[in-house]
Scaffold this motif. Sequence first.
Motif, PDB file in Angstrom:
ATOM      1  N   TYR A  75       0.749  -1.003  -0.041  1.00  0.00           N
ATOM      2  CA  TYR A  75      -0.009  -0.069   0.187  1.00  0.00           C
ATOM      3  C   TYR A  75       0.957   1.115  -0.060  1.00  0.00           C
ATOM      4  N   TYR A  76       0.300   2.182  -0.992  1.00  0.00           N
ATOM      5  CA  TYR A  76       1.208   3.498  -1.038  1.00  0.00           C
ATOM      6  C   TYR A  76       0.254   4.649  -0.506  1.00  0.00           C
ATOM      7  N   CYS A  77       1.105   5.605   0.049  1.00  0.00           N
ATOM      8  CA  CYS A  77       0.176   6.925   0.697  1.00  0.00           C
ATOM      9  C   CYS A  77       0.992   7.974  -0.088  1.00  0.00           C
ATOM     10  N   LEU A  78       0.326   9.055   0.170  1.00  0.00           N
ATOM     11  CA  LEU A  78       0.770  10.517  -0.271  1.00  0.00           C
ATOM     12  C   LEU A  78       1.575  10.975   0.715  1.00  0.00           C
ATOM     13  N   THR A  79       2.961  11.658   0.334  1.00  0.00           N
ATOM     14  CA  THR A  79       3.779  12.412   1.624  1.00  0.00           C
ATOM     15  C   THR A  79       3.273  13.722   1.462  1.00  0.00           C
ATOM     16  N   GLU A  80       3.836  14.552   2.401  1.00  0.00           N
ATOM     17  CA  GLU A  80       3.546  15.814   2.269  1.00  0.00           C
ATOM     18  C   GLU A  80       4.097  16.655   1.197  1.00  0.00           C
ATOM     19  N   GLY A  81       5.183  15.922   0.734  1.00  0.00           N
ATOM     20  CA  GLY A  81       5.778  16.385  -0.408  1.00  0.00           C
ATOM     21  C   GLY A  81       4.721  16.208  -1.664  1.00  0.00           C
ATOM     22  N   GLY A  82       4.388  14.984  -1.637  1.00  0.00           N
ATOM     23  CA  GLY A  82       3.127  14.788  -2.827  1.00  0.00           C
ATOM     24  C   GLY A  82       2.061  15.554  -2.830  1.00  0.00           C
ATOM     25  N   VAL A  83       1.561  15.856  -1.538  1.00  0.00           N
ATOM     26  CA  VAL A  83       0.347  16.903  -1.339  1.00  0.00           C
ATOM     27  C   VAL A  83       0.760  18.192  -2.010  1.00  0.00           C
ATOM     28  N   ALA A  84       2.125  18.788  -1.488  1.00  0.00           N
ATOM     29  CA  ALA A  84       2.412  19.954  -2.184  1.00  0.00           C
ATOM     30  C   ALA A  84       2.712  19.920  -3.864  1.00  0.00           C
ATOM     31  N   ALA A  85       3.097  18.763  -4.121  1.00  0.00           N
ATOM     32  CA  ALA A  85       3.428  18.675  -5.765  1.00  0.00           C
ATOM     33  C   ALA A  85       2.135  18.731  -6.529  1.00  0.00           C
ATOM     34  N   LEU A  86       0.928  18.026  -5.573  1.00  0.00           N
ATOM     35  CA  LEU A  86      -0.351  18.103  -6.421  1.00  0.00           C
ATOM     36  C   LEU A  86      -1.211  19.354  -6.305  1.00  0.00           C
ATOM     37  N   GLU A  87      -0.658  20.112  -5.084  1.00  0.00           N
ATOM     38  CA  GLU A  87      -1.433  21.339  -4.831  1.00  0.00           C
ATOM     39  C   GLU A  87      -0.859  22.313  -6.200  1.00  0.00           C
TER      40      GLU A  87
END
Length: 111
Positions: A75-87
């Motif tokens: 299972y994979y989850c979004l990191t804070e860096g992933g959230v920032a990149a998506l934003e």
Amino acid sequence: MAKAKAMREPTFWILTALVKQARHGYGIIQEVAALSEGQVTLQAGTLYAALDRLHAEGLVAVDHDEKVGGRDRRYYCLTEGGVAALEAETARLQRNVRTASTQLATRPATA
């Protein structure tokens, strides 16, 4: 401010699929298809290569592993860096839509 580089469409949808919860590969494939209303269909090879890249970039992390019916699931989850990149990508796309919409609204009438 530095110009944001456009994110590849599969990357955008993979990160979007992980916003609400951790998912395993097949779950990501299903969620991407649902969120994109069938417009994006990820193949397993494409998905796992992207997940490896996103993990190396720090945008996703391994949440946990489990064994189901004798098969391993990661299972994979979004990191804070992933959230920032998506934003950042969402903001870039919104700017593009605003610009195109403005251009279309001021388009001269055709005969």
